[in-house]
Design a protein around this motif. Structure first.
Motif, short mmCIF file in Angstrom:
data_model
loop_
_atom_site.label_atom_id
_atom_site.label_comp_id
_atom_site.label_asym_id
_atom_site.label_seq_id
_atom_site.Cartn_x
_atom_site.Cartn_y
_atom_site.Cartn_z
N ARG A 1 0.84 -1.21 0.00
CA ARG A 1 0.00 0.00 0.00
C ARG A 1 0.87 1.26 0.00
NH1 ARG A 1 -2.48 0.54 6.10
NH2 ARG A 1 -0.75 -0.47 7.12
N LYS A 2 0.33 2.34 -0.47
CA LYS A 2 1.07 3.60 -0.55
C LYS A 2 0.86 4.40 0.73
CE LYS A 2 1.68 7.66 -3.45
NZ LYS A 2 3.10 7.73 -3.34
N PHE A 3 1.93 4.95 1.22
CA PHE A 3 1.87 5.83 2.37
C PHE A 3 3.03 6.80 2.29
CE2 PHE A 3 3.99 1.92 3.33
CZ PHE A 3 5.18 2.30 3.92
N VAL A 4 2.93 7.89 3.03
CA VAL A 4 3.96 8.93 3.00
C VAL A 4 4.36 9.30 4.42
CG1 VAL A 4 3.24 9.93 0.80
CG2 VAL A 4 2.25 10.78 2.92
N LEU A 5 5.60 9.76 4.55
CA LEU A 5 6.05 10.29 5.83
C LEU A 5 5.55 11.71 5.98
CD1 LEU A 5 9.76 9.10 5.95
CD2 LEU A 5 7.81 8.13 7.14
N GLU B 1 -0.98 -4.50 10.20
CA GLU B 1 -0.89 -4.81 8.76
C GLU B 1 0.34 -4.16 8.13
OE1 GLU B 1 -3.39 -3.79 4.75
OE2 GLU B 1 -4.54 -4.15 6.58
N LEU B 2 0.55 -2.88 8.42
CA LEU B 2 1.71 -2.18 7.88
C LEU B 2 2.99 -2.79 8.43
CD1 LEU B 2 3.04 0.09 6.27
CD2 LEU B 2 2.76 1.56 8.28
N TYR B 3 3.03 -3.04 9.72
CA TYR B 3 4.22 -3.64 10.31
C TYR B 3 4.52 -4.99 9.68
CZ TYR B 3 7.69 -5.60 13.23
OH TYR B 3 8.86 -6.19 13.64
N ALA B 4 3.50 -5.83 9.53
CA ALA B 4 3.70 -7.15 8.95
C ALA B 4 4.19 -7.05 7.51
CB ALA B 4 2.41 -7.96 9.02
N GLU B 5 3.72 -6.04 6.81
CA GLU B 5 4.11 -5.83 5.42
C GLU B 5 5.58 -5.42 5.30
OE1 GLU B 5 2.74 -2.79 1.92
OE2 GLU B 5 1.19 -3.56 3.26
N LEU B 6 6.06 -4.62 6.25
CA LEU B 6 7.39 -4.05 6.15
C LEU B 6 8.45 -4.76 6.99
CD1 LEU B 6 6.55 -0.26 6.22
CD2 LEU B 6 7.11 -1.66 4.25
#
Length: 66
Positions: free
Chosen positions: A2-6, A16-21
């Motif tokens: 998925r797309k996200f920005v700082l 979900e994000l943690y598992a992805e990265l």
């Protein structure tokens, strides 16, 4: 992925994000990895050391909020 920005301010992380990265499981409490800012910074420091400051800055630019 998925797309996200700082953004200038810190952002919450979900499982979900943690598992992805991340290749290993960590404790996430109310959207924060670990308990304190110091613990999160201590996790970040060896990662920056590992990939180098130039790549870190490239990643920041790639994710930075327009």
């Amino acid at each position: 992925m998925r797309k996200f920005v700082l953004k200038p301010e810190g952002q919450k992380v979900d499982y979900e994000l943690y598992a992805e990265l991340s290749p290993v499981p960590l404790e996430i409490i109310d959207g924060d990895i670990f308990f304190t800012k110091e613990e999160r910074e201590n996790l970040l420091k060896p990662l920056i050391l590992n990939i180098g400051i130039d790549r870190t800055m490239e990643i920041i630019e790639e994710w930075k909020e327009p």
